[in-house]
Design a protein around this motif. Structure first.
Motif, PDB file in Angstrom:
ATOM      1  N   HIS A 125       0.809  -1.205   0.000  1.00 55.55           N
ATOM      2  CA  HIS A 125       0.000   0.000   0.000  1.00 55.55           C
ATOM      3  C   HIS A 125       0.849   1.265   0.000  1.00 55.55           C
ATOM      4  CE1 HIS A 125      -2.647   3.094   1.888  1.00 55.55           C
ATOM      5  NE2 HIS A 125      -3.534   2.554   1.078  1.00 55.55           N
ATOM      6  N   CYS A 126       2.054   1.175   0.506  1.00 60.52           N
ATOM      7  CA  CYS A 126       2.942   2.328   0.566  1.00 60.52           C
ATOM      8  C   CYS A 126       4.370   1.822   0.724  1.00 60.52           C
ATOM      9  CB  CYS A 126       2.568   3.284   1.701  1.00 60.52           C
ATOM     10  SG  CYS A 126       2.632   2.518   3.331  1.00 60.52           S
ATOM     11  N   ALA A 127       5.310   2.723   0.560  1.00 62.75           N
ATOM     12  CA  ALA A 127       6.712   2.336   0.719  1.00 62.75           C
ATOM     13  C   ALA A 127       7.030   2.002   2.157  1.00 62.75           C
ATOM     14  CB  ALA A 127       7.612   3.467   0.218  1.00 62.75           C
ATOM     15  N   GLN A 128       6.390   2.702   3.090  1.00 61.58           N
ATOM     16  CA  GLN A 128       6.622   2.407   4.502  1.00 61.58           C
ATOM     17  C   GLN A 128       6.118   1.023   4.862  1.00 61.58           C
ATOM     18  OE1 GLN A 128       4.870   5.566   6.776  1.00 61.58           O
ATOM     19  NE2 GLN A 128       6.184   7.158   5.891  1.00 61.58           N
ATOM     20  N   CYS A 129       5.002   0.622   4.247  1.00 64.75           N
ATOM     21  CA  CYS A 129       4.473  -0.720   4.512  1.00 64.75           C
ATOM     22  C   CYS A 129       5.477  -1.782   4.103  1.00 64.75           C
ATOM     23  CB  CYS A 129       3.152  -0.919   3.770  1.00 64.75           C
ATOM     24  SG  CYS A 129       1.853   0.230   4.244  1.00 64.75           S
ATOM     25  N   LEU A 130       6.071  -1.624   2.918  1.00 65.82           N
ATOM     26  CA  LEU A 130       7.071  -2.587   2.462  1.00 65.82           C
ATOM     27  C   LEU A 130       8.285  -2.572   3.378  1.00 65.82           C
ATOM     28  CD1 LEU A 130       8.051  -4.605   0.309  1.00 65.82           C
ATOM     29  CD2 LEU A 130       8.944  -2.656  -0.974  1.00 65.82           C
ATOM     30  N   HIS A 131       8.706  -1.392   3.802  1.00 71.15           N
ATOM     31  CA  HIS A 131       9.873  -1.286   4.662  1.00 71.15           C
ATOM     32  C   HIS A 131       9.600  -1.900   6.033  1.00 71.15           C
ATOM     33  CE1 HIS A 131      13.639   0.340   6.127  1.00 71.15           C
ATOM     34  NE2 HIS A 131      13.000   0.908   7.148  1.00 71.15           N
ATOM     35  N   ASN A 132       8.436  -1.602   6.618  1.00 71.11           N
ATOM     36  CA  ASN A 132       8.100  -2.144   7.930  1.00 71.11           C
ATOM     37  C   ASN A 132       7.896  -3.652   7.874  1.00 71.11           C
ATOM     38  OD1 ASN A 132       8.189   0.427   8.978  1.00 71.11           O
ATOM     39  ND2 ASN A 132       6.005   0.786   8.685  1.00 71.11           N
ATOM     40  N   LYS A 133       7.366  -4.143   6.761  1.00 69.26           N
ATOM     41  CA  LYS A 133       7.152  -5.581   6.622  1.00 69.26           C
ATOM     42  C   LYS A 133       8.479  -6.313   6.583  1.00 69.26           C
ATOM     43  CE  LYS A 133       4.937  -9.005   3.630  1.00 69.26           C
ATOM     44  NZ  LYS A 133       4.141  -9.202   2.394  1.00 69.26           N
ATOM     45  N   GLU A 134       9.448  -5.746   5.883  1.00 66.62           N
ATOM     46  CA  GLU A 134      10.765  -6.377   5.820  1.00 66.62           C
ATOM     47  C   GLU A 134      11.436  -6.361   7.184  1.00 66.62           C
ATOM     48  OE1 GLU A 134      12.876  -4.287   2.863  1.00 66.62           O
ATOM     49  OE2 GLU A 134      11.813  -5.197   1.160  1.00 66.62           O
ATOM     50  N   ILE A 135      11.276  -5.233   7.920  1.00 67.15           N
ATOM     51  CA  ILE A 135      11.864  -5.160   9.260  1.00 67.15           C
ATOM     52  C   ILE A 135      11.217  -6.183  10.176  1.00 67.15           C
ATOM     53  CG2 ILE A 135      12.133  -3.690  11.287  1.00 67.15           C
ATOM     54  CD1 ILE A 135      12.411  -1.320   9.458  1.00 67.15           C
ATOM     55  N   HIS A 136       9.878  -6.312  10.084  1.00 68.50           N
ATOM     56  CA  HIS A 136       9.164  -7.267  10.926  1.00 68.50           C
ATOM     57  C   HIS A 136       9.582  -8.696  10.608  1.00 68.50           C
ATOM     58  CE1 HIS A 136       5.934  -8.771  13.451  1.00 68.50           C
ATOM     59  NE2 HIS A 136       5.484  -9.513  12.437  1.00 68.50           N
ATOM     60  N   GLN A 137       9.735  -9.011   9.325  1.00 73.73           N
ATOM     61  CA  GLN A 137      10.177 -10.351   8.953  1.00 73.73           C
ATOM     62  C   GLN A 137      11.601 -10.621   9.424  1.00 73.73           C
ATOM     63  OE1 GLN A 137       9.600 -10.635   4.737  1.00 73.73           O
ATOM     64  NE2 GLN A 137       7.384 -10.965   4.907  1.00 73.73           N
ATOM     65  N   ASP A 138      12.450  -9.624   9.307  1.00 68.91           N
ATOM     66  CA  ASP A 138      13.828  -9.800   9.773  1.00 68.91           C
ATOM     67  C   ASP A 138      13.887 -10.016  11.276  1.00 68.91           C
ATOM     68  OD1 ASP A 138      14.666  -9.488   7.208  1.00 68.91           O
ATOM     69  OD2 ASP A 138      15.167  -7.355   7.401  1.00 68.91           O
ATOM     70  N   ARG A 139      13.042  -9.278  12.004  1.00 64.38           N
ATOM     71  CA  ARG A 139      13.025  -9.467  13.451  1.00 64.38           C
ATOM     72  C   ARG A 139      12.522 -10.850  13.827  1.00 64.38           C
ATOM     73  NH1 ARG A 139      10.615  -3.635  15.629  1.00 64.38           N
ATOM     74  NH2 ARG A 139      12.530  -2.408  15.170  1.00 64.38           N
ATOM     75  N   ASN A 140      11.455 -11.299  13.146  1.00 61.43           N
ATOM     76  CA  ASN A 140      10.939 -12.632  13.435  1.00 61.43           C
ATOM     77  C   ASN A 140      11.975 -13.695  13.118  1.00 61.43           C
ATOM     78  OD1 ASN A 140       8.524 -11.581  14.282  1.00 61.43           O
ATOM     79  ND2 ASN A 140       7.480 -11.856  12.304  1.00 61.43           N
TER      80      ASN A 140
END
Length: 378
Positions: free
Chosen positions: A335-350
């Motif tokens: 939906h936005c560039a921040q969504c893609l960025h936050n999703k990658e950060i969340h996946q990396d943290r998991n």
């Protein structure tokens, strides 16, 4: 047919309004007007006379071409007629048989005009020729020859310069009508297609962009047409492009991008214009080339990607299918560039926490424990 007419009219009016609101049109022409220019400053265009003439439209150039030549023939024809009349060469003056005219067979206005045309164009049919009796006719012959040569050189130079303008070569450079936003290499990117319709290369091609928008400074100052640099590149870089086949330009929408705060819902509500520039040198003519186009928010599709246009045949030849040029297909897009960025950060943290705390116990067994009527499985 009647039901669709108001809708077509509405679409046409909307397209016209969009065309009026943009600074750079799709064909590269700038939609700008100059007002309140001082009258004496207009003479600057006459100082740069050559550029003014070359930039004149073809219909005016051709009109001046016809008027200048026909006018010069007629004006010099009047002078030749006056010389003949002064010497008594005209038929209405009844010259004697032993009379020697200034110009043979020039005895009226029509023949004087024909002699002027033949002299300036160096036709020389042989019927009309200067006799050398009148010194004024010799001087006039020299003057008309010199002025005619200058007029020929100037006119030919203008026509040749207009024919060889880089704008004509720029017509063979085509940009996609729409831009798209989709994921690329784990980044959200804005993509544009550009194609070279000729097989000749553009040497030293460079691509860059400018984002034009109205901004308000912290001091409350309104800046109209504020220009922000937009980095555009291809997979091989952004300088010295190998521009032999259509290329897909992309701009990474990261935190340094002016498009970072935009979302799919707010894109079409924005007020900006993305101007894309392409510079290069024509391989065949060595003429510097500058091509530009622009995109407004209504011409940017979120969640779409371009179809491939380059393929390879069984014979090993590379084929460019221009029927797929500018064609788009929907793709899964955040939906936005921040969504893609936050999703990658969340996946990396998991993944990081899972790798640190998740331990497989291969000796674990499942047993049943019966206690006070409760059945528990471990």
């Amino acid at each position: 047919m009647t039901k669709h007419f108001p809708k077509r009219l509405q679409n046409r009016l909307m397209e016209r309004r969009i065309c009026q609101n943009r600074l750079v049109k799709k064909d590269g022409h700038c939609n700008i007007e100059f007002g309140n220019v001082d009258y004496h400053k207009r003479f600057v265009f006459f100082v740069d006379f050559w550029t003014t003439v070359v930039e004149t439209r073809w219909r005016y150039v051709l009109f001046h071409y016809v008027v200048s030549f026909a006018g010069s023939w007629f004006i010099f024809g009047l002078v030749w007629y006056w010389i003949g009349k002064s010497n008594g060469d005209l038929l209405e003056q009844n010259p004697s048989k032993n009379h020697t005219p200034c110009v043979n067979n020039v005895y009226g206005l029509t023949t004087a005009f024909l002699y002027s045309l033949e002299t300036q164009t160096t036709i020389g049919y042989g019927l009309r020729a200067i006799s050398g009796v009148c010194p004024g006719s010799v001087a006039l012959l020299i003057i008309q020859t010199l002025l005619g040569t200058i007029l020929n050189c100037f006119t030919c130079g203008v026509i040749l310069a207009k024919i060889s303008l880089p704008k004509k070569r720029g017509k063979t450079i085509s940009f996609s009508q729409m831009a798209v936003i989709c994921p690329k290499n784990n980044n959200l990117c804005l993509q544009i297609q550009v194609a070279n319709m000729r097989k000749s290369l553009l040497i030293g091609s460079q691509i860059y962009g400018k984002l034009l928008r109205t901004t308000i400074t912290p001091n409350g100052e309104t800046i109209i047409l504020d220009q922000v640099n937009i980095d555009l590149a291809v997979d091989a870089g952004k300088d010295n492009l190998f521009f032999i086949c259509p290329l897909t330009l992309y701009h990474v929408i990261d935190k340094s991008s002016p498009l970072y705060e935009m979302t799919e819902d707010t894109l079409h509500q924005q007020d900006f214009e993305l101007v894309v520039f392409l510079d290069g040198v024509s391989e065949s003519t060595s003429i510097f080339l500058h091509v530009r186009t622009s995109y407004i928010p209504q011409e940017i599709k979120w969640g779409y990607s371009f179809l491939p246009v380059v393929s390879r045949t069984k014979e090993g030849k590379y084929c460019v299918d221009f029927s797929n040029f500018s064609k788009m297909v929907p793709v899964a897009t955040p939906h936005c560039a921040q969504c893609l960025h936050n999703k990658e950060i969340h996946q990396d943290r998991n993944n990081h926490h899972g790798a640190k705390t998740g331990i497989d116990n291969h000796g674990f067994e499942v047993i049943d424990i019966l206690d006070s009527g409760y059945h528990t499985t471990i």
